[in-house]
Enzyme design. Structure first.
Site, PDB file in Angstrom:
ATOM      1  N   LYS A   1      10.831  -3.114 -13.814  1.00  0.00           N
ATOM      2  CA  LYS A   1       9.397  -3.592 -14.372  1.00  0.00           C
ATOM      3  C   LYS A   1       9.225  -3.171 -15.789  1.00  0.00           C
ATOM      4  CE  LYS A   1       4.552  -4.218 -13.186  1.00  0.00           C
ATOM      5  NZ  LYS A   1       3.754  -3.919 -12.011  1.00  0.00           N
TER       6      LYS A   1
ATOM      7  N   SER B   1       1.261  -7.495  -9.884  1.00  0.00           N
ATOM      8  CA  SER B   1       1.682  -7.757 -11.177  1.00  0.00           C
ATOM      9  C   SER B   1       3.077  -7.590 -11.492  1.00  0.00           C
ATOM     10  CB  SER B   1       0.875  -6.608 -11.897  1.00  0.00           C
ATOM     11  OG  SER B   1       1.434  -5.361 -11.597  1.00  0.00           O
TER      12      SER B   1
ATOM     13  N   SER C   1       0.418  -4.262  -6.311  1.00  0.00           N
ATOM     14  CA  SER C   1       1.462  -4.923  -6.951  1.00  0.00           C
ATOM     15  C   SER C   1       2.879  -5.136  -6.848  1.00  0.00           C
ATOM     16  CB  SER C   1       1.302  -4.334  -8.729  1.00  0.00           C
ATOM     17  OG  SER C   1       0.141  -4.748  -9.415  1.00  0.00           O
TER      18      SER C   1
END
Lengths: 481, 482
Positions: free
Chosen positions: A77, A152, A176
């Site tokens: 990420k 997210s 997330s």
């Protein structure tokens, strides 16, 4: 034709000479290109990955020992720092910023011969539940491209879902990792707060953030966590408790004691199909000789509020360093004075949701409001910790949904931030109290979207959480027709 | 009685002391002063995304040591808070500080006030990190920022408003500087900014209970300037009151060039710092055992040494104060007296020849070429009448400083500086002097006894200073009176 089923299988193929790391990387590069429209990657380290694969193949052929994640193709990420690579938290304010060091998790992956294939799209500074807040554009759910993948860590979830890498790293501050895993039909683990070093993870809310892992099967996730977890001199909040061997110890014949909250399953916001799937599951679990019992939980309505007060407070401070002075984006507009300089750069550099949370957080910490919001929310957090501690005296795990709904349509909640926040109701609890939690993809909704079950364990009980997850996945996963 | 005498000055001080650790409060960067800009800057110092602080144990030890030396209560459960504000020299946009739980609470420092001692109460001593430095004159168009200093460990020593004059402020700061230097927690160098202070000052009519509106004065880079600033600011405040004007609570800066203060900002503009517990650092507990270990490590402070010198060594208070002014100087004296048991002579040597050499050479005792053992041998030579004090403290000392490898006795012999204590060697010289000054001898014999010193002086001169003055005196008296 390269095919991936598990790290164990892959390693066997490599040892028997039926596959090479290079073939794997070439396969994933091809996949990434074919699914470019999903927008899962912000940047692909093509040449680097190919080069590293070739050198791993050469090393293996020379008979050198294989690292635990030898040739495992991983996406990270875009909130995790990797030396000499861009990192942006999907924000304009860090456009063009190159990290000068690697996160502890990244160093540990590389030390075990993993191949990092690129950085993955996400909500800006990990703030969002739909991956619609990225400076680099939204990510699409591979199961239905009109839907969001969750957030997210949307890019990290889709990368595994669409087969663009073997496993991926995300970060979980309030769900997330678990929520996008749920929306994409894969496994997402948020370990205990303090299990994995946060050094090199761009902070959203320091006392909540935890690096998490996405994968298709429990053994793969276990292996990655095992490698990156553990004490680290660079993070004083990380635990000194030794990391157990998870992957090798997944099988047990235990009978478990599960708790659940009736209030959570009867919640008006919960999709009835999800509620009934989970209730039916409970019956099967009981029939297999495990205990599944409801426990009173009177705080459900407070947890989202407490979560947003505390995380935005921390975020407002954590994001102060992005001021255009030292690195990252700086506005080209001439300004009269220092205050204007900050305002101009930060107004241009941050997206809408990030600004909203910075302002919220600044507000709740202000003189005159601190006690009403920040202190109160801290009290709620303490109550939750105490309550959960009591539950874990009598039960091994707590079972919850991951999200009130399956993946929703793109744009559906963008104009209603409060509705978006409220959808975090089932995931924020684990972050408020720090315990490990995992999203297990078990079901398919009549709308064709996947969903599953969330399992929470007590602090640092990753081993038993992964054991029960492996059991649940094998025993109760509804094989799609 | 002047107007000024109608008022009382009330001052509280915030003193920041940079701790003498090797590295910064939350990372391994060096804290050396005067380096090229921005070289002591790891990603942690620069607040790069994803970095986290890690606690420097040594800084905690320094803070506790200072607290114990100032009779403070030591807080067992400690945590840090973030003080949020924007400024270019603050890399993270917040300063990590101990806002709500200072590591040391209350306590006091004893200072001199007139001829008596006065206790100045402390409110707290807490740990925090320093900011970087904005440099406004390096570039015409831009302000440059040097982050070398950012993250340097500081303690902030906050006094209660117990100081009542510029003189007391001066004495308080002098005292703090001595304490930190004796403890070895800070080098106390105000010019380099390792010791800094902000003054909170107000004035009120004598006899009034209510405190006046306070003003904070910053940018005081020497103890002398702190005293000047208090004097000027008090005068300004009294002037305002006398003119019937209202005092505004504000922050002012001291201009050492013209000795005035000017306003930087009013209280209404004050930032809301939005303090909250620093989530990146776990709270830490101080164990009894740790605190006791630090207590044992506290060296003898100047105050204890002064009383030892006065009471045990029988030195004057004046000498004791001079000897203890600097810890290193006093340490040298302590070493010296272990060799040369003569306290008075040792003190005289230290306060006399040694101090003047240091002053003349602008040097510190650490760089004095003679080790205490050598100096004690020199003192021994004088005490044993081998060399006169005058010769020893001038010619012989200079020679030794030039060649510290030689024993004083050896060098004195080589340079022919040993005192003549043999009557048979002095007598011929006396004969010479008596015959040369026959007239004066007559006068002496008639009763002008004061002339003796002239004869002694002549003998000393002819012997090139080597004649033992006492022996010369005795022999001359005997001769002249016979």
């Amino acid at each position: 034709m390269f095919e991936f089923s598990s790290i164990e299988q892959y390693h066997a193929q490599l040892k028997e000479g039926r596959a090479t790391c290079l073939q794997a990387v070439e396969h994933y590069l091809h996949q990434i290109e074919s699914f470019a429209r999903l927008n899962a990657f912000i940047e692909v380290y093509k040449d680097e990955a190919l080069h590293q694969a070739a050198s791993l193949d050469a090393k293996r052929k020379k008979g050198e020992p294989m690292g635990q994640l030898h040739g495992v193709v991983i996406g990270i990420k875009d909130v995790i720092c990797y030396k000499n690579h861009f990192v942006s938290a999907a924000s304009k304010i860090l456009s063009g910023f190159t990290s000068v060091y690697s996160a502890t998790a990244v160093e540990r992956l590389l030390a075990e011969d993993a191949i990092i294939i690129g950085r993955l799209n996400c909500d800006e500074f990990a703030m969002g539940s739909s991956n619609e807040n990225s400076y680099y554009g939204k990510v699409l759910n591979a199961a239905d491209e009109t839907r969001i993948p969750g957030g997210s860590s949307g890019g990290s979830a889709v990368a595994v879902q669409a087969g663009l890498c073997m496993v991926s790293l995300g970060s979980d501050t309030g769900g997330s990792v678990r929520q996008p895993a749920d929306f994409c039909g894969i496994i997402g683990l948020k370990p205990t707060y303090g299990r994995i070093s946060r050094y090199g993870l761009i902070a959203y809310a320091s006392s909540f953030d935890q690096i998490g892992v996405f994968g298709n099967i429990v053994p793969d996730v276990s292996k990655v966590v095992e490698v990156i977890a553990g004490a680290d001199d660079y993070d004083s909040t990380v635990s000194q408790i030794p990391v157990e061997k998870y992957a090798a110890n997944l099988s047990t014949g235990k009978k478990y004691r599960f708790a659940f909250f009736q209030e959570a399953l009867d919640h008006p916001g919960l999709d009835p199909e999800i509620a009934s799937a989970i209730k039916n599951l409970f019956e099967k679990v009981k029939a297999d000789g495990h205990t599944v019992e409801p426990v009173r939980f009177e705080y459900l309505d407070y947890i989202v509020a407490a979560y947003y007060v505390l995380t935005t407070a921390e975020a407002s401070s954590n994001l102060s360093r992005f001021d255009g002075v030292k690195y990252g984006y700086r506005s080209g507009h001439a300004t009269e004075n220092l205050d204007d300089f900050y305002k101009q750069t930060r107004s241009e550099g941050f997206g809408k949701e990030v600004k909203r949370r910075i302002m919220l957080g600044t507000f709740v910490l202000s003189t005159g409001y601190y006690d009403a919001y920040f202190s109160k929310a801290q009290q709620v957090r303490k109550l939750l910790k105490d309550k959960t501690e009591l539950i874990f005296r009598d039960y091994d795990f707590i079972l919850l949904p991951n999200s009130p709904t399956t993946a929703f349509k793109i744009g559906e909640k963008m104009n209603d931030p409060v509705a978006m926040y409220l959808a975090d109701i089932y995931t924020v609890m684990a972050n408020l109290i720090g315990v490990p939690a995992i999203a297990l993809p078990l079901f398919k909704h009549s709308n064709k979207m996947p969903f599953g079950l969330q399992v929470m364990a007590n602090n640092f009980n990753e081993l038993s959480l992964l054991q029960v997850s492996d059991y649940i996945m094998k025993r109760y996963k509804v094989i799609p027709a | 009685m002047s107007t000024k005498d109608l008022y009382e000055i009330v001052v509280g001080l915030e003193v920041h002391a940079q701790l003498l650790t090797k590295s910064k409060l939350f990372c391994g960067d060096s804290i050396a002063f005067g380096q090229e800009p921005n070289i002591q800057v790891s990603p942690i110092t620069l607040g790069h995304p994803g970095t986290l602080p890690k606690m420097n144990r040594r800084a905690i030890e320094c803070a506790v040591k200072m607290g114990l030396a100032c009779h403070c209560e030591i807080e067992r459960y400690n945590y840090f808070a973030r003080k949020n504000y924007f400024y270019p020299d603050l890399p993270k946009g917040y300063q990590v500080s101990q806002h709500t739980t200072p590591i040391c609470k209350s306590g006091f420092i004893t200072i001199k006030s007139g001829n008596s001692a006065k206790l100045i109460r402390l409110n707290r001593i807490h740990l925090e990190e320093d900011a970087g430095k904005s440099v406004h004159d390096a570039d015409i168009h831009n302000t440059c920022v040097d982050y070398n200093r950012a993250g340097t460990p500081l303690i902030e020593i906050v006094s209660e408003p117990d100081l009542r004059s510029a003189e007391e402020v001066y004495n308080y700061l002098t005292e703090i500087r001595k304490i930190v230097r004796y403890l070895g927690v800070c080098d106390g160098n105000m010019e380099e900014g390792s010791l800094r202070c902000d003054v909170n000052i107000s004035v009120r009519r004598k006899g009034d209970e209510k405190l006046g509106t306070k003003v904070e004065v910053k940018n005081l880079n020497s103890i002398r300037n702190a005293r000047r600033a208090v004097e000027t600011e008090a005068e300004r405040l009294i002037g305002l009151i006398e003119k019937g004007e209202t005092i505004i609570q504000q922050t002012r800066s001291f201009d050492a060039g013209n000795g005035t203060t000017f306003a930087i900002r009013d209280k209404e503009d004050a930032d809301d710092y939005r303090y909250f517990p620093e989530p990146d650092l776990t709270p830490f507990n101080l164990e009894e055992e740790f605190i006791e270990r630090i207590r044992r490590e506290i060296p003898q402070l100047h105050t204890e040494r002064i009383s030892k010198y006065v009471n045990e060594y029988k030195l004057s208070e004046y000498d004791a104060v001079i000897l203890t002014e600097e810890k290193s100087f006093s340490d040298y004296f302590e070493d010296l007296v272990t060799f040369a048991r003569d306290y008075k002579a040792s003190a005289n040597w230290m306060a006399g020849p040694v101090k003047s050499w240091l002053n003349d050479n602008g040097n510190e005792i650490e760089n004095f070429p003679l080790k205490p053992e050598r100096l004690s041998a020199l003192i021994q030579l004088v005490n044993n009448n081998k060399v006169s004090f005058t010769v020893a403290s001038t010619k012989l000392l200079n020679a030794l400083l030039g060649d510290a490898s030689k024993e004083p006795l050896q060098l004195a012999t080589e340079l022919n500086l040993l005192q003549e204590s043999n009557a048979s060697a002095i007598e011929p010289i006396i004969e010479q002097v008596i015959s040369k000054y026959a007239d004066k001898v007559k006068e002496y014999k008639k009763g002008k006894k004061g002339l003796l010193s002239l004869f002694v002086g002549e003998v000393m001169k002819l012997s090139k200073g080597k004649a033992d003055p006492k022996l010369t005196n005795d022999l001359l008296t005997e001769k002249l009176n016979s």
